[in-house]
Design an enzyme around this catalytic site. Structure first.
Site, PDB file in Angstrom:
ATOM      1  N   ILE A   1      33.044   6.781  54.717  1.00 58.33           N
ATOM      2  CA  ILE A   1      33.071   6.188  56.051  1.00 58.33           C
ATOM      3  C   ILE A   1      32.006   6.803  56.966  1.00 58.33           C
ATOM      4  O   ILE A   1      31.586   6.169  57.941  1.00 58.33           O
ATOM      5  CB  ILE A   1      34.493   6.343  56.665  1.00 58.33           C
ATOM      6  CG1 ILE A   1      34.733   5.293  57.744  1.00 58.33           C
ATOM      7  CG2 ILE A   1      34.737   7.752  57.171  1.00 58.33           C
ATOM      8  CD1 ILE A   1      36.174   5.204  58.195  1.00 58.33           C
TER       9      ILE A   1
ATOM     10  N   HIS B   1      38.327  14.013  45.074  1.00 59.47           N
ATOM     11  CA  HIS B   1      37.239  13.040  45.212  1.00 59.47           C
ATOM     12  C   HIS B   1      35.934  13.731  44.867  1.00 59.47           C
ATOM     13  O   HIS B   1      35.714  14.889  45.219  1.00 59.47           O
ATOM     14  CB  HIS B   1      37.170  12.437  46.618  1.00 59.47           C
ATOM     15  CG  HIS B   1      37.223  13.437  47.726  1.00 59.47           C
ATOM     16  ND1 HIS B   1      38.381  14.081  48.099  1.00 59.47           N
ATOM     17  CD2 HIS B   1      36.248  13.920  48.543  1.00 59.47           C
ATOM     18  CE1 HIS B   1      38.128  14.902  49.097  1.00 59.47           C
ATOM     19  NE2 HIS B   1      36.836  14.841  49.394  1.00 59.47           N
TER      20      HIS B   1
ATOM     21  N   HIS C   1      32.030  13.410  45.621  1.00 59.18           N
ATOM     22  CA  HIS C   1      30.983  12.781  46.431  1.00 59.18           C
ATOM     23  C   HIS C   1      29.810  12.483  45.509  1.00 59.18           C
ATOM     24  O   HIS C   1      29.368  13.357  44.759  1.00 59.18           O
ATOM     25  CB  HIS C   1      30.494  13.727  47.530  1.00 59.18           C
ATOM     26  CG  HIS C   1      31.514  14.081  48.549  1.00 59.18           C
ATOM     27  ND1 HIS C   1      31.574  13.490  49.802  1.00 59.18           N
ATOM     28  CD2 HIS C   1      32.523  14.982  48.525  1.00 59.18           C
ATOM     29  CE1 HIS C   1      32.570  14.027  50.499  1.00 59.18           C
ATOM     30  NE2 HIS C   1      33.150  14.931  49.755  1.00 59.18           N
TER      31      HIS C   1
HETATM   32  P1  5GP Z   1      35.838  16.419  51.916  1.00 57.86           P
HETATM   33  O1  5GP Z   1      35.374  17.294  53.016  1.00 57.86           O
HETATM   34  O2  5GP Z   1      37.348  16.383  51.813  1.00 57.86           O
HETATM   35  O3  5GP Z   1      35.161  16.708  50.611  1.00 57.86           O
HETATM   36  O4  5GP Z   1      35.329  14.959  52.295  1.00 57.86           O
HETATM   37  C1  5GP Z   1      36.143  13.922  52.746  1.00 57.86           C
HETATM   38  C2  5GP Z   1      35.242  12.722  52.958  1.00 57.86           C
HETATM   39  O5  5GP Z   1      36.067  11.589  53.162  1.00 57.86           O
HETATM   40  C3  5GP Z   1      34.305  12.824  54.159  1.00 57.86           C
HETATM   41  O6  5GP Z   1      32.962  12.670  53.733  1.00 57.86           O
HETATM   42  C4  5GP Z   1      34.782  11.701  55.076  1.00 57.86           C
HETATM   43  O7  5GP Z   1      33.704  11.073  55.762  1.00 57.86           O
HETATM   44  C5  5GP Z   1      35.478  10.756  54.113  1.00 57.86           C
HETATM   45  N1  5GP Z   1      36.554   9.979  54.717  1.00 57.86           N
HETATM   46  C6  5GP Z   1      37.560  10.465  55.488  1.00 57.86           C
HETATM   47  N2  5GP Z   1      38.398   9.465  55.833  1.00 57.86           N
HETATM   48  C7  5GP Z   1      37.898   8.334  55.273  1.00 57.86           C
HETATM   49  C8  5GP Z   1      38.339   6.972  55.273  1.00 57.86           C
HETATM   50  O8  5GP Z   1      39.341   6.592  55.880  1.00 57.86           O
HETATM   51  N3  5GP Z   1      37.577   6.096  54.570  1.00 57.86           N
HETATM   52  C9  5GP Z   1      36.464   6.474  53.876  1.00 57.86           C
HETATM   53  N4  5GP Z   1      35.797   5.512  53.238  1.00 57.86           N
HETATM   54  N5  5GP Z   1      36.016   7.744  53.860  1.00 57.86           N
HETATM   55  C10 5GP Z   1      36.734   8.664  54.551  1.00 57.86           C
END
Ligand code: 5GP
Length: 125
Positions: free
Chosen positions: A40, A110, A112
């Site tokens: 997002i 997840h 990236h």
């Molecule tokens: P983390 O820091 O947990 O590795 O990354 C979480 C990722 O999820 C972030 O890059 C953030 O932008 C993405 N993200 C968070 N909420 C949403 C959402 O509701 N939809 C999508 N598509 N991405 C999200």
């Protein structure tokens, strides 16, 4: 806010809700084991998240509790998405943030997938 990756899986996390269709996402690929959708808040020209469909908090949680079929399905999915997005020849980067030090914010595993241009140094400290 980074999460505690040792906590039990929270079925109401945002990616679980995307998997259940309760929240929208720009989906790019899906099979029985994994879903890929655009981040997002993209941090590169291509920024896609690949998630397993099972309830796993992190890579180590997946490796400890998932079946061989789930693990294989997820790992294959990451490669399939990279190929289908045309990222193999130009190159790309994978990242799986885990827990507080890793800066993980969503408590569903997840990966990236970054690409679409040069990505710079691996870590900026
Ligand atoms: P983390 O820091 O947990 O590795 O990354 C979480 C990722 O999820 C972030 O890059 C953030 O932008 C993405 N993200 C968070 N909420 C949403 C959402 O509701 N939809 C999508 N598509 N991405 C999200």
């Amino acid at each position: 806010m980074p999460i505690d990756a040792t906590l039990p899986y929270d079925p109401n996390n945002v990616f679980a809700r995307i998997l259940r269709g309760e929240l929208p996402a720009k989906r790019v690929w899906e099979d029985e084991h994994a879903l890929a959708f655009h981040d997002i808040a993209p941090q590169s020209a291509v920024h896609v998240l690949v998630i397993p469909k099972g309830p796993y908090v992190s890579w180590d949680d997946l490796s400890a509790r998932a079946s061989d079929a789930e693990i294989a399905g997820f790992v294959r999915a990451v490669g399939t998405v990279a190929r289908e997005l045309g990222l193999v020849a130009p190159g790309y980067r994978l990242l799986a943030n885990t827990g507080a030090h890793g800066g993980q914010e969503v408590p569903h595993l997840h990966v990236h997938l970054f690409g679409g241009g040069p990505l710079g140094p691996m870590l900026v400290r």
